[in-house]
Design a protein around this motif. Structure first.
Motif, PDB file in Angstrom:
ATOM      1  N   ILE A 146     -58.677  33.776   1.040  1.00 13.36           N
ATOM      2  CA  ILE A 146     -59.952  32.666   1.187  1.00 13.36           C
ATOM      3  C   ILE A 146     -61.238  33.062   0.470  1.00 13.36           C
ATOM      4  CG2 ILE A 146     -61.302  31.592   2.793  1.00 13.36           C
ATOM      5  CD1 ILE A 146     -58.994  30.171   2.884  1.00 13.36           C
ATOM      6  N   LEU A 147     -61.506  34.273   0.457  1.00 11.71           N
ATOM      7  CA  LEU A 147     -62.793  34.698  -0.028  1.00 11.71           C
ATOM      8  C   LEU A 147     -62.613  34.921  -1.562  1.00 11.71           C
ATOM      9  CD1 LEU A 147     -63.518  37.712   2.477  1.00 11.71           C
ATOM     10  CD2 LEU A 147     -64.639  35.489   2.236  1.00 11.71           C
ATOM     11  N   ARG A 148     -61.331  35.114  -2.066  1.00  7.11           N
ATOM     12  CA  ARG A 148     -61.121  34.949  -3.489  1.00  7.11           C
ATOM     13  C   ARG A 148     -61.035  33.844  -4.176  1.00  7.11           C
ATOM     14  NH1 ARG A 148     -62.283  38.457  -7.453  1.00  7.11           N
ATOM     15  NH2 ARG A 148     -61.358  40.020  -6.203  1.00  7.11           N
ATOM     16  N   VAL A 149     -60.178  32.959  -3.354  1.00  8.83           N
ATOM     17  CA  VAL A 149     -59.668  31.559  -3.865  1.00  8.83           C
ATOM     18  C   VAL A 149     -60.930  30.502  -3.728  1.00  8.83           C
ATOM     19  CG1 VAL A 149     -58.084  29.637  -3.721  1.00  8.83           C
ATOM     20  CG2 VAL A 149     -57.365  31.993  -4.018  1.00  8.83           C
ATOM     21  N   ALA A 150     -61.323  30.534  -2.487  1.00  7.12           N
ATOM     22  CA  ALA A 150     -62.421  29.434  -2.181  1.00  7.12           C
ATOM     23  C   ALA A 150     -63.665  29.170  -3.155  1.00  7.12           C
ATOM     24  CB  ALA A 150     -63.206  29.726  -0.723  1.00  7.12           C
ATOM     25  N   PRO A 151     -64.171  30.252  -3.680  1.00  5.64           N
ATOM     26  CA  PRO A 151     -65.394  30.030  -4.794  1.00  5.64           C
ATOM     27  C   PRO A 151     -64.843  29.588  -6.176  1.00  5.64           C
ATOM     28  CG  PRO A 151     -65.602  32.081  -3.440  1.00  5.64           C
ATOM     29  CD  PRO A 151     -64.229  31.598  -3.413  1.00  5.64           C
ATOM     30  N   SER A 152     -63.602  30.214  -6.383  1.00  2.00           N
ATOM     31  CA  SER A 152     -63.056  29.674  -7.559  1.00  2.00           C
ATOM     32  C   SER A 152     -62.538  28.372  -7.701  1.00  2.00           C
ATOM     33  CB  SER A 152     -62.052  30.756  -8.289  1.00  2.00           C
ATOM     34  OG  SER A 152     -60.773  30.627  -7.421  1.00  2.00           O
ATOM     35  N   MET A 153     -62.234  27.663  -6.602  1.00  2.00           N
ATOM     36  CA  MET A 153     -61.758  26.429  -6.614  1.00  2.00           C
ATOM     37  C   MET A 153     -62.915  25.419  -6.458  1.00  2.00           C
ATOM     38  SD  MET A 153     -58.748  26.484  -3.647  1.00  2.00           S
ATOM     39  CE  MET A 153     -58.304  24.735  -3.753  1.00  2.00           C
ATOM     40  N   MET A 154     -64.092  25.955  -6.270  1.00  2.00           N
ATOM     41  CA  MET A 154     -65.226  24.996  -6.245  1.00  2.00           C
ATOM     42  C   MET A 154     -65.719  25.228  -8.034  1.00  2.00           C
ATOM     43  SD  MET A 154     -65.880  24.122  -3.489  1.00  2.00           S
ATOM     44  CE  MET A 154     -64.051  23.934  -3.266  1.00  2.00           C
ATOM     45  N   PHE A 193     -59.163  41.515  -0.875  1.00  2.00           N
ATOM     46  CA  PHE A 193     -60.100  40.864  -1.633  1.00  2.00           C
ATOM     47  C   PHE A 193     -60.182  41.640  -3.175  1.00  2.00           C
ATOM     48  CE2 PHE A 193     -64.367  40.173  -3.263  1.00  2.00           C
ATOM     49  CZ  PHE A 193     -64.383  39.249  -3.354  1.00  2.00           C
ATOM     50  N   GLN A 194     -60.391  43.125  -2.991  1.00  2.00           N
ATOM     51  CA  GLN A 194     -60.616  43.728  -4.042  1.00  2.00           C
ATOM     52  C   GLN A 194     -59.533  43.782  -5.146  1.00  2.00           C
ATOM     53  OE1 GLN A 194     -63.507  44.687  -5.153  1.00  2.00           O
ATOM     54  NE2 GLN A 194     -64.669  44.430  -3.420  1.00  2.00           N
ATOM     55  N   MET A 195     -58.377  43.860  -4.533  1.00  2.00           N
ATOM     56  CA  MET A 195     -57.134  44.159  -5.295  1.00  2.00           C
ATOM     57  C   MET A 195     -56.605  42.780  -5.917  1.00  2.00           C
ATOM     58  SD  MET A 195     -55.458  47.435  -3.158  1.00  2.00           S
ATOM     59  CE  MET A 195     -54.094  47.553  -4.518  1.00  2.00           C
ATOM     60  N   ALA A 196     -56.875  41.825  -5.238  1.00  2.00           N
ATOM     61  CA  ALA A 196     -56.099  40.610  -5.587  1.00  2.00           C
ATOM     62  C   ALA A 196     -56.668  40.084  -7.015  1.00  2.00           C
ATOM     63  CB  ALA A 196     -56.592  39.470  -4.694  1.00  2.00           C
ATOM     64  N   PRO A 197     -55.765  39.954  -8.033  1.00  2.00           N
ATOM     65  CA  PRO A 197     -56.141  39.509  -9.459  1.00  2.00           C
ATOM     66  C   PRO A 197     -56.599  38.216  -9.413  1.00  2.00           C
ATOM     67  CG  PRO A 197     -53.950  39.753  -9.183  1.00  2.00           C
ATOM     68  CD  PRO A 197     -54.396  40.114  -7.787  1.00  2.00           C
ATOM     69  N   GLN A 198     -57.149  37.866 -10.409  1.00  2.00           N
ATOM     70  CA  GLN A 198     -57.566  36.286 -10.614  1.00  2.00           C
ATOM     71  C   GLN A 198     -56.333  35.836 -11.191  1.00  2.00           C
ATOM     72  OE1 GLN A 198     -60.279  34.723  -9.971  1.00  2.00           O
ATOM     73  NE2 GLN A 198     -61.828  36.438  -9.818  1.00  2.00           N
ATOM     74  N   GLY A 199     -56.075  34.650 -10.646  1.00  2.00           N
ATOM     75  CA  GLY A 199     -54.939  33.733 -11.105  1.00  2.00           C
ATOM     76  C   GLY A 199     -54.777  32.343 -10.549  1.00  2.00           C
ATOM     77  N   PRO A 200     -53.797  31.706 -10.660  1.00  2.00           N
ATOM     78  CA  PRO A 200     -53.634  30.231 -10.271  1.00  2.00           C
ATOM     79  C   PRO A 200     -53.861  30.153  -8.642  1.00  2.00           C
ATOM     80  CG  PRO A 200     -51.883  30.588 -11.532  1.00  2.00           C
ATOM     81  CD  PRO A 200     -52.611  32.166 -11.373  1.00  2.00           C
ATOM     82  N   ASN A 201     -54.528  29.317  -8.194  1.00  2.00           N
ATOM     83  CA  ASN A 201     -55.436  29.210  -6.971  1.00  2.00           C
ATOM     84  C   ASN A 201     -54.096  28.632  -6.073  1.00  2.00           C
ATOM     85  OD1 ASN A 201     -57.604  30.601  -7.099  1.00  2.00           O
ATOM     86  ND2 ASN A 201     -58.671  28.728  -7.934  1.00  2.00           N
ATOM     87  N   CYS A 202     -53.598  27.492  -6.495  1.00  2.00           N
ATOM     88  CA  CYS A 202     -52.552  26.526  -5.502  1.00  2.00           C
ATOM     89  C   CYS A 202     -51.513  27.320  -4.831  1.00  2.00           C
ATOM     90  CB  CYS A 202     -52.189  25.474  -6.449  1.00  2.00           C
ATOM     91  SG  CYS A 202     -53.293  24.134  -6.701  1.00  2.00           S
ATOM     92  N   ILE A 244     -65.820  13.551 -30.743  1.00  2.00           N
ATOM     93  CA  ILE A 244     -65.656  14.870 -30.403  1.00  2.00           C
ATOM     94  C   ILE A 244     -64.650  15.373 -29.840  1.00  2.00           C
ATOM     95  CG2 ILE A 244     -68.243  14.663 -30.481  1.00  2.00           C
ATOM     96  CD1 ILE A 244     -68.052  15.111 -27.345  1.00  2.00           C
ATOM     97  N   ARG A 245     -64.300  16.624 -29.979  1.00  2.00           N
ATOM     98  CA  ARG A 245     -63.123  17.320 -29.138  1.00  2.00           C
ATOM     99  C   ARG A 245     -63.867  18.609 -28.598  1.00  2.00           C
ATOM    100  NH1 ARG A 245     -57.569  19.272 -31.711  1.00  2.00           N
ATOM    101  NH2 ARG A 245     -57.316  16.725 -31.378  1.00  2.00           N
ATOM    102  N   VAL A 246     -63.809  18.717 -27.418  1.00  2.00           N
ATOM    103  CA  VAL A 246     -64.313  19.926 -26.596  1.00  2.00           C
ATOM    104  C   VAL A 246     -63.346  20.989 -25.893  1.00  2.00           C
ATOM    105  CG1 VAL A 246     -66.682  18.828 -26.301  1.00  2.00           C
ATOM    106  CG2 VAL A 246     -64.848  18.727 -24.289  1.00  2.00           C
ATOM    107  N   MET A 247     -63.740  21.875 -25.771  1.00  2.00           N
ATOM    108  CA  MET A 247     -62.939  22.925 -24.923  1.00  2.00           C
ATOM    109  C   MET A 247     -63.979  23.252 -23.482  1.00  2.00           C
ATOM    110  SD  MET A 247     -61.738  26.785 -25.383  1.00  2.00           S
ATOM    111  CE  MET A 247     -60.851  26.498 -26.926  1.00  2.00           C
ATOM    112  N   ARG A 248     -63.220  22.801 -22.464  1.00  2.00           N
ATOM    113  CA  ARG A 248     -63.845  22.994 -21.140  1.00  2.00           C
ATOM    114  C   ARG A 248     -63.461  24.231 -20.354  1.00  2.00           C
ATOM    115  NH1 ARG A 248     -63.078  18.860 -16.078  1.00  2.00           N
ATOM    116  NH2 ARG A 248     -64.258  20.197 -14.577  1.00  2.00           N
ATOM    117  N   ALA A 249     -64.378  25.002 -19.837  1.00  2.00           N
ATOM    118  CA  ALA A 249     -64.104  26.222 -19.024  1.00  2.00           C
ATOM    119  C   ALA A 249     -64.944  25.713 -17.832  1.00  2.00           C
ATOM    120  CB  ALA A 249     -64.621  27.407 -19.341  1.00  2.00           C
ATOM    121  N   GLY A 250     -64.021  25.159 -16.464  1.00  2.00           N
ATOM    122  CA  GLY A 250     -64.789  24.979 -15.200  1.00  2.00           C
ATOM    123  C   GLY A 250     -65.723  23.716 -15.333  1.00  2.00           C
ATOM    124  N   HIS A 251     -66.972  24.077 -14.715  1.00  2.00           N
ATOM    125  CA  HIS A 251     -68.023  23.008 -15.231  1.00  2.00           C
ATOM    126  C   HIS A 251     -68.834  23.219 -16.181  1.00  2.00           C
ATOM    127  CE1 HIS A 251     -71.271  20.216 -13.933  1.00  2.00           C
ATOM    128  NE2 HIS A 251     -70.254  19.464 -13.509  1.00  2.00           N
TER     129      HIS A 251
END
Length: 659
Positions: A40-48, A213-222, A339-346
């Protein structure tokens, strides 16, 4: 065997501390809670992040998460008290047997103990079922809440959304663990032993949560949310199964021989048994539905991402180490250009006009002015470093009415590109090394934006790179790491700037892009960056993107060096003729924006010296940004809101919720 205070032997043999900790309920929650809480602590912020950016969710998230656990603990205490468990208090279970005669019979005490145990068991199982259902349904509810993000705003929105995800899940875990720490009627221990059990139980959960939390790598959230929901549901099912077999959530134990087991021989008993496993079935069904139907949980682009009436077409998308990265075409025109854009998050990483190949971000051209600086001994082979994290500029040049594009470019070869400064330097023969933390960004830039391959591409953290790079390597360093409404503070510290200075040649030049405001109420981040730059380099000069709005939140580019900074006048290169472009294309040459006529580039490089910062540098303003006391993130919060609202004004809600 130790006896009780009244000289009589306790009704059961004393349970030792290890036995207390290794009960099925406590052991399963000691394992389950850190796995789910760490996720939760890792995924919840990145899902926002795709809807709110990376700064706002950090505000109060940890505090509210801890408060949620606290609410769960308080509810657990209240449940224990009001559910009748006080009929056999923890104190009496902890071998504090009264010296006076008991006021009720042994049968009443046993019945009260069974009642207490049943309530605790029911509370934990119900709580786990609710937690699993919350996790499994969260991917639906979060997407629904995102549709109201415009009404909620960037400060409240993330936390209102977490009311349907992180906060109730953490409260549920706090509730379940509180009930698990209450002694059962068959557990007779000293109060000190029980308190030691509680301390170890809580300490183990906190320690393991931090490690995960510290060891969990970034990656797909679902998939992480799926796994957590299934895990919680399975643990709940285990508790139910043991209750059916032994009458209690425990392994075979002689102390449980008199427990009443659920009746499964009658029709009502079988129906009740089946009903108890409905939450597990619902969790599996919702996970399957999300896995196969939820567009936000699908890899790649699906039909749901590009509905027929949409004004945008998603060409590619990937959930990478920095979140969702996508490439999007807009169907309608801006100033008669697509235009064509590349989006990263918001955030928008970059974008190009389809008809011209020009950048929609005018400020991306200013760093090219490093080659205009006088008093430099240019080597035969210059080298440059371009640093990205996930970079972007927010002041789109979409409203610059440069209609001359249409007349000049109508018959030329069209195409797109990102990495404007690096592409131009490459075309001019400079060996450019690029540092980018996200491999998907580099792949999409090449695949969808005609980005030329640099001399070397390093997929790694920018701070680690400048720390390890050889001394005196680069003539120029292009520092562009704005992302999600702010900049990574660790790349703006004095120590980081010293590392950049070390890897540059003695007369090397740093071009640093940041987004800020000169408005007195919003200039703290800008003043701190300026003060830190002046502490690291002898000569610093800054320019802004919009001279017409001196206090607007906008891009600013600083040039810093150990030599005086003066610019030669920019001389626009001659436009290649149509015949030259066709010849280069037939020969297999790389045709990108650096070879195309660019009114925007010429205008910006010819004019930027007339756009200096309005406020003079004042060393008394701002903080020195240091690794040991880096508060830059907090300083950027007001600017982050301006960035968020600018993004929402430039592109509609439908664009942002479809990622």
């Amino acid at each position: 065997m130790k006896t009780a205070h009244n000289g009589q032997k306790p009704p059961h043999s004393q349970t030792m501390l290890l036995e207390l900790l290794l009960t099925v309920t406590r052991a399963s929650l000691i394992i389950l809670t850190p796995l789910v809480a760490g996720m939760i602590l890792r995924v919840a912020p990145s899902m926002m992040e795709p809807i709110y950016g990376s700064i706002f969710i950090e505000e109060l998230f940890l505090k509210l998460s801890l408060a949620s656990v606290g609410v769960g603990v308080m509810l657990g205490i209240a449940y224990t008290y009001f559910s009748g468990s006080t009929r056999t208090s923890t104190m009496s279970s902890a071998l504090l047997l009264s010296k006076s005669k008991p006021s009720r019979t042994a049968a009443e005490s046993t019945a009260a103990g069974f009642h207490k145990d049943a309530n605790l068991r029911k509370g934990i199982i119900t709580c786990l079922d609710m937690c699993a259902l919350l996790l499994a349904s969260s991917l639906f509810t979060i997407h629904v809440m995102f549709k109201y993000s415009g009404e909620f705003g960037p400060w409240k929105g993330p936390h209102l959304t977490q009311l349907f995800f992180a906060y109730p899940v953490l409260a549920s875990l706090g509730f379940a663990n509180t009930l698990a720490c209450v002694l059962r009627s068959y557990e007779r221990v000293h109060v000190r032993t029980w308190m030691s059990c509680v301390v170890i139980h809580v300490g183990a959960i906190l320690g393991l949560t931090l490690v995960i939390f510290q060891m969990a790598p970034q990656g797909p959230n679902c998939p992480r949310v799926y796994a957590a929901a299934i895990l919680v549901a399975v643990v709940s099912g285990l508790h139910k199964t043991l209750t059916i077999i032994h009458g209690e959530v425990a392994l075979p134990d002689e102390r449980l021989e008199n427990r009443e087991k659920p009746r499964v021989t009658t029709a009502s008993g079988r129906a009740s048994l089946v009903m108890s496993f409905i939450p597990l079935a619902l969790v599996l069904a919702m996970v399957a539905q999300n896995y196969t139907r939820n567009p936000q949980c699908q890899p790649g682009v699906t039909k749901a991402h590009n509905p027929p009436n949409s004004n945008f077409t998603i060409l590619a998308r990937n959930e990478s180490v920095t979140g969702w990265i996508s490439v999007v075409d807009e169907h309608t025109t801006r100033n008669d250009l697509h235009i064509r854009v590349m989006r990263a998050g918001h955030s928008l990483i970059g974008g190009m006009y389809a008809e011209t190949g020009d950048s929609i971000f005018g400020t991306f051209y200013i760093p090219e002015a490093v080659q205009l600086i006088k008093n430099r001994e240019k080597s035969k082979q210059e080298m440059a470093l371009q640093m990205y994290v996930v970079s972007l500029d927010i002041q789109l040049c979409l409203d610059l009415h440069i209609n001359i594009y249409i007349n000049i470019i109508a018959t030329t070869i069209s195409g797109l590109g990102v990495g404007i400064a690096s592409s131009s330097l490459i075309q001019k023969g400079v060996l450019v090394d690029v540092v980018e933390i996200d491999p998907v960004v580099a792949n999409y830039a090449t695949q969808y934006f005609d980005w030329p391959q640099p001399h070397r591409l390093f997929i790694q953290d920018g701070r680690q790179f400048i720390k390890d790079a050889p001394e005196g390597e680069y003539d120029y360093v292009i520092h562009d790491v704005f992302t999600g409404g702010g900049v990574p503070p660790q790349l703006f510290s004095l120590e980081a700037l010293y590392d950049i200075q070390r890897i540059m040649k003695p007369d090397g030049v740093l071009a640093l892009n940041m987004v800020g405001s000169e408005h007195p109420a919003k200039s703290q981040a800008l003043n701190s960056v300026r003060r830190t730059l002046h502490a690291a380099f002898k000569h610093v000069i800054g320019f802004k993107e919009s001279p017409e709005e001196p206090e607007a939140y906008q891009n600013m580019v600083f040039f810093a060096s150990q030599i005086p900074i003066e610019f030669d006048q920019y001389v626009p290169p001659p436009f290649p003729s149509q015949e030259e472009l066709e010849r280069l294309q037939k020969a297999g040459g790389h045709i990108d924006h650096a070879l195309r006529p660019s009114v925007m580039r010429d205008w910006i490089l010819s004019s930027f010296q007339d756009w200096p910062l309005s406020t003079p540098f004042d060393a008394s303003k701002g903080e020195l940004i240091l690794d040991r006391n880096n508060t830059l993130n907090a300083m950027q919060k007001l600017g982050a809101e301006d960035h968020w609202r600018a993004m929402r004004s430039l592109l509609p809600l439908d664009f942002w919720v479809n990622y």
